[in-house]
Design a protein around this motif. Structure first.
Motif, PDB file in Angstrom:
ATOM      1  N   UNK A 114       0.821  -1.225   0.077  1.00 26.14           N
ATOM      2  CA  UNK A 114      -0.168  -0.114  -0.030  1.00 26.14           C
ATOM      3  C   UNK A 114       0.718   1.372   0.057  1.00 26.14           C
ATOM      4  N   UNK A 115       1.837   1.145   0.651  1.00 25.85           N
ATOM      5  CA  UNK A 115       3.104   2.357   0.739  1.00 25.85           C
ATOM      6  C   UNK A 115       3.171   2.736  -0.889  1.00 25.85           C
ATOM      7  N   UNK A 116       3.657   1.683  -1.480  1.00 25.24           N
ATOM      8  CA  UNK A 116       4.060   1.848  -2.824  1.00 25.24           C
ATOM      9  C   UNK A 116       2.902   2.155  -3.632  1.00 25.24           C
ATOM     10  N   UNK A 117       1.687   1.623  -3.681  1.00 27.05           N
ATOM     11  CA  UNK A 117       0.600   2.029  -4.410  1.00 27.05           C
ATOM     12  C   UNK A 117       0.373   3.562  -3.908  1.00 27.05           C
ATOM     13  N   UNK A 118       0.408   4.045  -2.708  1.00 25.14           N
ATOM     14  CA  UNK A 118       0.227   5.434  -2.403  1.00 25.14           C
ATOM     15  C   UNK A 118       1.246   6.367  -2.997  1.00 25.14           C
ATOM     16  N   UNK A 119       2.426   5.855  -3.161  1.00 22.99           N
ATOM     17  CA  UNK A 119       3.743   6.817  -3.755  1.00 22.99           C
ATOM     18  C   UNK A 119       3.307   6.851  -5.207  1.00 22.99           C
ATOM     19  N   UNK A 120       2.886   5.902  -5.965  1.00 23.28           N
ATOM     20  CA  UNK A 120       2.376   5.939  -7.465  1.00 23.28           C
ATOM     21  C   UNK A 120       1.357   6.894  -7.581  1.00 23.28           C
ATOM     22  N   UNK A 121       0.247   6.872  -6.706  1.00 17.60           N
ATOM     23  CA  UNK A 121      -0.970   7.698  -6.766  1.00 17.60           C
ATOM     24  C   UNK A 121      -0.348   9.235  -6.480  1.00 17.60           C
ATOM     25  N   UNK A 122       0.510   9.435  -5.486  1.00 20.11           N
ATOM     26  CA  UNK A 122       1.040  10.763  -5.233  1.00 20.11           C
ATOM     27  C   UNK A 122       1.862  11.333  -6.422  1.00 20.11           C
ATOM     28  N   UNK A 123       2.603  10.326  -7.037  1.00 21.15           N
ATOM     29  CA  UNK A 123       3.460  10.934  -8.141  1.00 21.15           C
ATOM     30  C   UNK A 123       2.486  11.172  -9.264  1.00 21.15           C
ATOM     31  N   UNK A 124       1.772  10.675  -9.776  1.00 22.91           N
ATOM     32  CA  UNK A 124       0.633  10.978 -10.800  1.00 22.91           C
ATOM     33  C   UNK A 124      -0.226  11.947 -10.403  1.00 22.91           C
ATOM     34  N   UNK A 125      -0.537  12.210  -9.105  1.00 21.62           N
ATOM     35  CA  UNK A 125      -1.356  13.480  -8.899  1.00 21.62           C
ATOM     36  C   UNK A 125      -0.489  14.739  -8.817  1.00 21.62           C
ATOM     37  N   UNK A 126       0.581  14.635  -8.695  1.00 30.54           N
ATOM     38  CA  UNK A 126       1.538  15.892  -8.814  1.00 30.54           C
ATOM     39  C   UNK A 126       1.636  16.127 -10.273  1.00 30.54           C
ATOM     40  N   UNK A 127       1.898  14.948 -11.066  1.00 34.71           N
ATOM     41  CA  UNK A 127       2.210  15.128 -12.515  1.00 34.71           C
ATOM     42  C   UNK A 127       1.205  15.949 -13.313  1.00 34.71           C
ATOM     43  N   UNK A 128      -0.174  15.653 -12.685  1.00 35.98           N
ATOM     44  CA  UNK A 128      -1.348  16.368 -13.529  1.00 35.98           C
ATOM     45  C   UNK A 128      -1.532  17.684 -12.744  1.00 35.98           C
ATOM     46  N   UNK A 129      -1.331  17.939 -11.662  1.00 32.42           N
ATOM     47  CA  UNK A 129      -1.293  19.359 -11.016  1.00 32.42           C
ATOM     48  C   UNK A 129      -0.444  20.193 -11.604  1.00 32.42           C
ATOM     49  N   UNK A 130       1.046  19.821 -12.179  1.00 27.73           N
ATOM     50  CA  UNK A 130       2.015  20.393 -12.837  1.00 27.73           C
ATOM     51  C   UNK A 130       1.989  20.444 -13.905  1.00 27.73           C
ATOM     52  N   UNK A 131       0.960  19.882 -14.771  1.00 27.12           N
ATOM     53  CA  UNK A 131       1.094  19.809 -16.178  1.00 27.12           C
ATOM     54  C   UNK A 131       1.699  19.042 -16.925  1.00 27.12           C
ATOM     55  N   UNK A 132       2.354  18.101 -16.098  1.00 29.17           N
ATOM     56  CA  UNK A 132       3.418  17.191 -16.799  1.00 29.17           C
ATOM     57  C   UNK A 132       2.615  15.791 -17.618  1.00 29.17           C
ATOM     58  N   UNK A 133       1.238  15.806 -16.903  1.00 31.33           N
ATOM     59  CA  UNK A 133       0.387  14.679 -17.392  1.00 31.33           C
ATOM     60  C   UNK A 133      -1.044  15.162 -17.766  1.00 31.33           C
TER      61      UNK A 133
END
Length: 322
Positions: A114-133
């Protein structure tokens, strides 16, 4: 493109060109530098971010926001594992089913998964917020069920555990958990310099990056114990293990595991924290005061309007009941 680096002599961030022939100025702060670096990498290649690029960016942002070193390190390690597992994938092409299948193959417990899943979710959430994804496909990814330990240490349990200890440092550590309800990491981090007027005030703690201070209020018994430890160790951490080292996560986890085996009790360090809260509530202390003593971030909004001096005095009185 190479990674940014900091020049202490100029107090600025730079990056070297691919041929190493020249350096490019990026900014004076780490966050500013990585933002400029990311912009340079994106030029001419919109939507071509690799998973490793996304991992670097989200970790740099976390460090710039002042999260704890351990949190940043765990985030970096988990995302490095993911990027290594999918070296040819672009971040935008990675599918939730692929990540879920990869995590299922790992020899981890569900909590680590779950820690790993959470890290992935956080990374993609950041990517969308910053306009990278353009989108985050991991928003609906479900966490795995975990066994949640809700044990509470009773007074009888506590004394059984103390009697099972084989060194004074173990006794002191457990008894301070019992007397203060503090997080084990907070007790481990306390130094003699942090102790003033019957309190332990920590500059660095779990929520320090949010600008919050952590004050551990000591009842009379805790004051005596802390004073004794501060006299033994006037510099550095007041609690040390038998080798003279400050207590770390692996040390107290190992201690509780050994004591649980010796006594037949299933105990974690946070069981002491729950026990402290339960005793206060049973003694009639308000939920707001219990939250204040525990250093929780979720408290009643009314507390924001309470006079700081009056609140401090009230919490000191409440700590004496623990």
């Amino acid at each position: 493109m190479r990674r940014p680096y900091y020049r202490r002599d100029r107090k600025k961030w730079f990056v070297k060109t691919d041929d190493g022939g020249s350096q490019i100025y990026l900014g004076e702060t780490k966050r500013e530098a990585y933002a400029a670096w990311e912009s340079m990498r994106r030029q001419g290649e919109p939507g071509r971010w690799r998973i490793a690029d996304l991992a670097d960016a989200v970790v740099a942002d976390a460090e710039a926001r002042g999260v704890s070193k351990s949190h940043a390190r765990n985030l970096r390690d988990l995302l490095a594992r993911v990027s290594a597992a999918f070296p040819r994938h672009l971040a935008a092409d990675l599918r939730p089913s692929e990540v879920a299948a990869w995590i299922a193959r790992q020899q981890w417990g569900n909590k680590q998964k779950n820690h790993c899943l959470g890290a992935v979710r956080a990374a993609y959430r950041f990517g969308v917020a910053e306009g990278h994804l353009a989108s985050n496909p991991f928003t609906s990814l479900r966490m795995l069920p975990t066994k949640r330990v809700e044990s509470v240490v009773t007074a009888a349990d506590h004394w059984r555990l103390l009697l099972a200890c084989r060194a004074w440092d173990e006794v002191a550590f457990l008894h301070l958990l019992w007397l203060t309800g503090a997080r084990p990491g907070e007790i481990a981090a306390a130094t003699a310099a942090d102790v003033t007027d019957g309190k332990i005030t920590l500059a660095k703690h779990k929520t320090s990056h949010k600008g919050k201070r952590r004050v551990i209020y000591l009842n009379p018994s805790a004051r005596k114990l802390v004073a004794k430890q501060a006299a033994l160790h006037p510099k550095g951490a007041i609690l040390r293990n038998t080798e003279g080292r400050p207590w770390r996560n692996n040390i107290w986890v190992g201690l509780l595991a050994r004591l649980s085996k010796r006594t037949g009790l299933e105990v974690t360090a946070y069981a002491y924290r729950r026990a402290f809260a339960a005793r206060l509530i049973a003694a009639g202390v308000s939920i707001e005061d219990v939250a204040g003593l525990l250093g929780n971030t979720t408290t009643v909004a009314l507390r924001a309007y309470v006079d700081i001096t009056a609140e401090s005095e009230r919490l000191e009185r409440a700590a004496g009941r623990g």
